[in-house]
Write an enzyme that holds these catalytic residues in place. Structure first.
Site: not given
Length: 602
Positions: A57, A60, A182, A234, A252
């Site tokens: 991630s 992103k 992705y 997050y 992660v």
């Protein structure tokens, strides 16, 4: 410091690697690396900083950056909001009011960003993603096929998010294509050092500090960092901002990047995750680094201070032009009518505002002002606008303004000779600008019709004018008058003595070689002054270059004629030496005044 932080965090064995992607569960759970990259490309590292792992991630913000570059801010904002969600990163939900993903840092926003990448087909679109990441990292990155296959095989939840986005019209392409891209971007392999350089690239306004290649424009970098600040961690973003205070993104795979804009990038790799999906050791290490290095972006070391480094009049720090006695007296009495203002540091709003305010407060009685920008770093757009408006305001008050700006930091690459032009003159050094100020003050003080230019006959020269008439007439016979063109070299450093030179008209410059390899002015002498006396008296070589600034008329007493005075006219030579000593003393006094003024302002 990194060693100490590493040792303090290494003992924490809480958390576990992500297991919903089989390949991620197979990594060494105790691997731990920590890097800090400066904005000029130096990387400090400790631990497993060369171990490869997938970016996950942390990809992103970089895909979001490429989407912004492809579509513009408004084009991306039509598909993705920028609000913290307060929900887990893989939540299947949209903003109830807009039906858009809350932000590009959660999976729904990241899949949407992947769908916005331009390209002819799926292969070209992913290749553009890979090349973009590689520009940030400063080396070619490659995808880990095993991790990609593992993600593609088990990524049902992300496919559900893709179809949800397609059903509400957020995606206008095949959702399988967007989700697959992705998966691929998350499977690009990086090291802890790669991530540190990528973070430092964001810190350096989108320019890779090692390759100097621009990876992202400055406005888009600002946008990405803003979203990382509020959404990058997050549903733990609030705690992160209060305790660490840096734009950041976790993955992660066990990685975290953090950015202090303008200064550095931090990266951590440790696969043990907490309940929010963030690296346990990574969060702890970033907290400790932020505390020790005082990195929190709300940490204020001092309030904004003025950008003015020094401020003085031309009477306090005159130029290196030796002027006739009458002009020197005028400048001593009225030199406060021209000032030099030295600025330094990066010019942002607060510093520029204080500088403008301070200059305006002293501008009332000025004829001329010099703003010296040589020690200024970056100049923000608003600071540039404020200084330009200050120039226009002062010119409107009949105050001449000049810049010392050899690097054109305000964008003025042409020096204007028009006194009404608000852009004013631009000089490459302060001394020449100070001379310009002195000329303006003198022009406004001299009586109407008075001549600024001074020309003498030989017997009017101060060195001879104070002698008895008979001595003067005798000595005049030994001088030879010469006319020299502008730019002519009279003597170079190391040349043997060549005579006593009396300046009757024009200007002569003495220069020295600086450590920068350029010639710098030591002093400029004008009509009524002399040079060459020290080599003549001591029999030593010239220690400076002597060059004409203008067409010059000089009278020269040769070494042979000077030496002959001792035998033929000893009293005349003594009188001449006394006059030379008085002139040398006055010249030394003026030079010391200039140097002492410079020393107080350097």
């Amino acid at each position: 410091m990194l060693d100490e932080v590493y040792a303090a965090c290494r003992a924490d064995s809480s958390g576990a690697p992500a297991d919903y992607i089989p390949e991620l569960a197979a990594v060494d759970p105790d691997a731990f690396g920590l890097c800090l990259a400066t904005a000029d490309g130096l990387v400090y590292r400790v631990g497993s900083t060369d171990t490869g792992f997938t970016i996950q991630s942390i990809s992103k913000p970089f895909t979001y950056a490429l989407a912004l570059a492809d579509n513009g801010i408004d084009g991306v904002a039509a598909h993705i909001d920028v609000e913290p969600s307060g929900e887990p990163f893989n939540e299947i939900s949209l903003e109830p009011d807009t039906q858009r993903p809350s932000n590009p840092m959660i999976n729904s926003g990241a899949i949407t960003a992947a769908s916005l990448i331009h390209g002819r087909d799926a292969e070209e679109k992913f290749e553009r993603v890979r090349r973009s990441y590689s520009r940030f990292a400063g080396r070619e990155l490659r995808m880990d096929p095993a991790v990609y296959e593992s993600e593609a095989r088990t990524g049902y939840r992300n496919r559900a998010i893709g179809y949800m986005l397609r059903s509400v019209g957020i995606l206008d392409v095949d959702p399988d294509d967007a989700v697959d891209r992705y998966f691929r971007q998350c499977s690009l392999e990086v090291t802890c050092e790669d991530l540190a350089v990528m973070a430092a690239t964001l810190a350096d306004n989108g320019v890779n500090p090692r390759t100097r290649e621009r990876a992202l424009s400055a406005p888009m970098t600002e946008r990405v960092l803003s979203v990382m600040t509020t959404c990058g961690m997050y549903n733990a973003a609030g705690d992160w901002v209060t305790t660490v205070g840096l734009p950041a993104k976790s993955g992660v795979g066990g990685g975290i990047i953090a950015v202090l804009p303008g200064q550095l990038g931090i990266s951590v790799y440790s696969p043990r995750l907490d309940s929010h999906g963030n690296s346990v050791r990574g969060v702890a290490a970033c907290r400790e680094l932020s505390r020790r290095l005082e990195l929190h972006f709300c940490h204020v070391t001092r309030s904004a201070r003025t950008a003015i480094r020094a401020d003085y009049s031309v009477a306090q720090v005159p130029s290196r032009l030796r002027r006739p006695a009458e002009d020197a007296r005028l400048l001593d009495a009225h030199g406060d009518r021209a000032r030099v203002c030295e600025l330094h540091g990066d010019l942002l709003f607060s510093g520029a505002e204080r500088a403008v305010r301070a200059i305006e407060a002293k501008a009332g009685s000025l004829d001329a002002l010099v703003i010296d920008l040589r020690r200024v770093g970056d100049v923000s757009a608003v600071a540039r606008e404020m200084l330009e408006k200050l120039q226009a305001t002062l010119v409107g008050r009949d105050i001449r303004v000049a810049l010392v700006d050899p690097e054109a930091k305000l964008g003025h690459e042409v020096s204007s000779l028009d006194p009404t032009d608000p852009r004013g003159r631009v000089f490459i050094d302060r001394d020449t600008a100070t001379e310009w100020c002195e000329d303006i003050v003198l022009d406004r003080l001299r009586p109407a019709g008075a001549q600024a230019h001074r020309s003498l006959t030989l017997d009017e020269h101060p060195l001879l004018a104070g002698l008895d008439r008979d001595d003067r007439e005798r000595l005049v016979q030994d001088f030879e008058c010469r006319t020299l063109a502008r730019g002519e070299v009279i003597a170079e450093r190391g040349d043997a003595r060549s005579g006593l030179y009396l300046i009757l008209d024009g200007r002569v410059r003495m220069t020295f070689a600086g450590t920068d390899g350029h010639a710098h002015r030591l002093v400029t002498l004008s009509a009524g002054m002399s040079f060459g006396e020290i080599p003549l008296l001591l029999g030593e070589a010239f220690v400076n270059d002597v060059v004409t600034e203008t067409t010059v008329r000089v009278a020269v007493l040769s070494p042979a004629a000077f030496d002959a005075l001792a035998a033929d006219h000893p009293q005349l030579k003594l009188a001449l030496l006394q006059r030379l000593a008085a002139g040398a003393y006055a010249q030394m006094d003026a030079a010391l005044r200039t140097l002492s003024g410079n020393a107080s302002n350097y």
